[in-house]
Design an enzyme around this catalytic site. Structure first.
Site, PDB file in Angstrom:
ATOM      1  N   SER A  85     -18.314   1.083   3.739  1.00  0.00           N
ATOM      2  CA  SER A  85     -16.976   0.552   3.503  1.00  0.00           C
ATOM      3  C   SER A  85     -16.090   1.936   3.509  1.00  0.00           C
ATOM      4  O   SER A  85     -16.687   3.068   3.434  1.00  0.00           O
ATOM      5  CB  SER A  85     -16.956  -0.036   2.114  1.00  0.00           C
ATOM      6  OG  SER A  85     -16.977   0.899   1.092  1.00  0.00           O
ATOM      7  N   ASP A  86     -15.013   1.934   3.915  1.00  0.00           N
ATOM      8  CA  ASP A  86     -14.141   3.299   3.677  1.00  0.00           C
ATOM      9  C   ASP A  86     -14.309   3.606   2.202  1.00  0.00           C
ATOM     10  O   ASP A  86     -14.330   2.881   1.304  1.00  0.00           O
ATOM     11  CB  ASP A  86     -12.645   3.138   4.122  1.00  0.00           C
ATOM     12  CG  ASP A  86     -11.963   4.380   4.588  1.00  0.00           C
ATOM     13  OD1 ASP A  86     -12.700   5.448   4.027  1.00  0.00           O
ATOM     14  OD2 ASP A  86     -10.874   4.319   5.157  1.00  0.00           O
ATOM     15  N   PHE A  87     -13.761   4.696   1.830  1.00  0.00           N
ATOM     16  CA  PHE A  87     -14.079   5.256   0.583  1.00  0.00           C
ATOM     17  C   PHE A  87     -13.398   4.849  -0.866  1.00  0.00           C
ATOM     18  O   PHE A  87     -12.135   4.835  -0.470  1.00  0.00           O
ATOM     19  CB  PHE A  87     -14.488   6.941   0.427  1.00  0.00           C
ATOM     20  CG  PHE A  87     -15.403   7.264   1.141  1.00  0.00           C
ATOM     21  CD1 PHE A  87     -16.202   8.594   0.495  1.00  0.00           C
ATOM     22  CD2 PHE A  87     -16.161   6.785   2.050  1.00  0.00           C
ATOM     23  CE1 PHE A  87     -17.382   8.932   0.930  1.00  0.00           C
ATOM     24  CE2 PHE A  87     -17.402   7.216   2.607  1.00  0.00           C
ATOM     25  CZ  PHE A  87     -17.966   8.401   2.078  1.00  0.00           C
ATOM     26  N   HIS A  94     -12.024   3.354  12.204  1.00  0.00           N
ATOM     27  CA  HIS A  94     -12.084   2.487  11.139  1.00  0.00           C
ATOM     28  C   HIS A  94     -12.108   0.872  11.555  1.00  0.00           C
ATOM     29  O   HIS A  94     -10.921   0.614  11.980  1.00  0.00           O
ATOM     30  CB  HIS A  94     -10.931   2.624   9.983  1.00  0.00           C
ATOM     31  CG  HIS A  94     -10.602   4.135   9.549  1.00  0.00           C
ATOM     32  ND1 HIS A  94     -10.184   5.136  10.319  1.00  0.00           N
ATOM     33  CD2 HIS A  94     -11.282   4.836   8.318  1.00  0.00           C
ATOM     34  CE1 HIS A  94      -9.999   6.347   9.716  1.00  0.00           C
ATOM     35  NE2 HIS A  94     -10.697   6.026   8.588  1.00  0.00           N
TER      36      HIS A  94
END
Length: 594
Positions: free
Chosen positions: A310-312, A224
């Site tokens: 983007s992260d969720f 990430h």
């Protein structure tokens, strides 16, 4: 399942827009960039906006999720993360179903199915899945423990084969985060604390997954960025208590190294991190909202021009069946309106909105003049490029029968076992009676399948009756209250005092081999002195551990992180600096009790 059409010059193509003519984007002979340019010019704003959403999906449309027919046919969304683990045949049939839905749309843009890891032993509805017939290896931290890039690449290639067989063309992994904060709940998904070893293993994993060409491999979305490891107090950023990172050692550069290795290996995509990088010098907003992180570091400094997702659910919340509703992870920008948050994401350089299906947010932003359609086109071009590279426009379908035969085949399961075996770490030498095990010993076991143990000796019910004992333990953690947070092992790394006293008493009663599943760097002080043998595992079958206990094999793995001697050591160290504990019990790199 539409059949390919033969062009008048003999070229086979899929008539995606149903007009009987081979358009440039349908022509498999043309360069990818030419096909992308042609398709992008044909797309409406609504179709482009759908492309920028990467939703979630359950096979069979179970749960609170909208149907595939609505998402694909009406919202023009064609990227979905598969959340559950049906059988390989069921998943393959579902892939073919959603591809049929996509084929019926105006331009016939195929669906890209993605997935969190499915080939380990940790099950977490938000981060990893187990079951479904896939061939398990160790957790990624165990792949690092093998210290064998060739084996990691071979295993990753087999993982890609199984994923592709069921229709998954995009892996929401690997994790390039460094395991510098021992309390963090997601260390099992990393490649350890040593940035150089993590980089070698990551590069091997990406090479194995993506293969010689994405047309035959699975694309990696490395995560990430710019590094999730130094979580303040080890709390996870899926939850508000974990929204901050602590770069107390001013060590962001070290955390970029594994990402550089993944980029060097050609990772197709990148996912950003939820948390706020406090003390890093970057703005105090989640990385998805940080232009300095995405455009400045990732694009301009590191030269990445692939898809950034983007992260969720950084914008909108999520309702997970049985676990309740989760708020958005919009850390650092909670005070902004939803539209302002979206604009900040786009300005930062995000191409795709992880977990989001509200394409109307993007459409409205263009129509009210908040963002230009050219900006949408920039991201749409990157996203389409990967669809073409993956070969989806030529053939997005899979064979359910072939998937059932390939996934979990004896060959891939044996490869997973080999990786598990190579990951085992012997932390202490074999002591005393464990070097003189009788031919048919009486064995007392805890957390070991008695049927497996019976292949090594006579299983007894009481330690007093045994010649030796074998105990397998989970690394300690503090049980949290919320249903989802229970899946994240956070908090203290020390066993409760009463458990240490019980285990010491057992070791005093009978020579005892102790194996600890090190999904976190447990404090093993006390056990290391009392046990006749102490090993660390990262996801391994009972018989592989018993082979080591009974001297049939030695453990060959290397410790992928420091093991602390106490929680005081952890609390006094810098969470962003590798090896900052002055007196660990065991050092990273320890091999075979050395």
């Amino acid at each position: 399942m539409p059949e390919p059409v033969r062009h008048h010059d003999g070229t086979l193509f899929r008539d995606l827009n149903h007009n009987g003519t081979m358009e440039p984007y349908e022509d498999p002979r043309l360069p990818v960039e030419d096909r992308v340019t042609d398709l992008l010019a044909r797309m409406t704003l609504e179709e482009k906006a759908g492309l920028l959403c990467h939703g979630r999906m359950l096979a069979g449309d179970r749960g609170p999720y909208r149907s595939g027919a609505e998402l694909i046919g009406e919202r023009h969304i064609n990227h979905f993360a598969m959340m559950q683990v049906p059988s390989p045949g069921e998943m393959a049939r579902w892939n073919n179903h959603v591809q049929d839905l996509a084929a019926a749309t105006r331009l016939g843009i195929p669906v890209t199915l993605s997935s969190d890891p499915r080939h380990g032993v940790v099950s977490n509805p938000a981060t990893a899945h187990t079951g479904g017939g896939f061939s398990p290896g160790p957790e990624p931290i165990g792949l690092a423990a093998t210290d064998d890039p060739d084996l990691v690449e071979e295993f990753a290639r087999a993982v890609a084969g199984e994923l592709r067989a069921v229709g998954i063309r995009l892996a929401l992994h690997p994790m390039a985060d460094l395991a510098t904060e021992p309390r963090w709940a997601r260390i099992s998904g990393t490649f350890g604390e040593d940035a150089d070893r993590a980089g070698r293993m990551l590069a091997a994993y990406v090479r194995g997954m993506q293969g010689d060409s994405l047309a035959t491999g699975v694309a990696c979305m490395t995560k990430h960025f710019p590094g999730h490891g130094p979580q303040a107090d080890g709390e996870d950023s899926h939850f508000a208590r974990g929204k901050w990172q602590a770069f107390s050692g001013n060590n962001l550069e070290q955390h970029l190294k594994p990402f550089e290795a993944a980029l060097g290996a050609g990772t197709a995509q990148m996912m950003t991190c939820y948390s706020i990088p406090g003390g890093s010098g970057l703005p105090e907003v989640g990385a998805s909202f940080s232009r300095e992180a995405i455009t400045g570091l990732l694009r301009e400094r590191l030269g990445f021009d692939g898809v950034v997702c983007s992260d969720f659910n950084v914008l909108t919340g999520l309702d997970i069946p049985g676990l309740g509703e989760l708020p958005p992870r919009n850390w650092g920008v909670e005070h902004l309106s939803l539209t302002e948050q979206l604009l900040k994401l786009l300005d930062a350089g995000v191409d795709q909105l992880g977990g989001e299906t509200r394409a109307a947010l993007l459409i409205d932003a263009v129509r009210d003049g908040s963002v230009t359609e050219d900006r949408i086109d920039t991201s749409a071009r990157r996203i389409l490029r990967d669809k073409f590279r993956l070969g989806l426009f030529e053939d997005p379908y899979v064979d359910p029968g072939a998937a059932e035969a390939l996934v979990g085949s004896p060959a891939t399961r044996e490869l997973g076992r080999r990786a598990q075996r190579r990951s085992l770490v012997r932390l202490t030498p074999r002591r005393g009676a464990l070097n003189r095990i009788p031919a048919s010993p009486a064995v007392y076991v805890e957390n070991v399948d008695p049927a497996v143990a019976a292949r090594y000796g006579r299983v007894v019910d009481r330690p007093e009756e045994a010649d030796l004992a074998v105990v397998r333990l989970q690394a300690p953690y503090e049980q949290r209250e919320s249903p989802l947070e229970r899946h994240f092992h956070s908090g203290s790394l020390e066993f409760p005092p009463e458990e240490i006293r019980r285990l010491e008493a057992l070791c005093a009663t009978v020579p005892t081999a102790v194996d600890v599943f090190l999904d976190r760097p447990a404090v093993l002080t006390g056990l290391s002195a009392a046990a006749a043998l102490l090993t660390g595992s990262f996801g391994a079958y009972d018989d592989l551990v018993l082979d080591v206990v009974f001297g049939r094999r030695d453990a060959e793995g290397v410790l992928p992180f420091d093991l602390p001697s106490s929680m005081a050591e952890v609390e006094a160290s810098f969470g962003d600096v590798p090896f900052s504990m002055p007196n660990p019990l065991f050092r990273c790199g320890r091999r075979a009790g050395g």
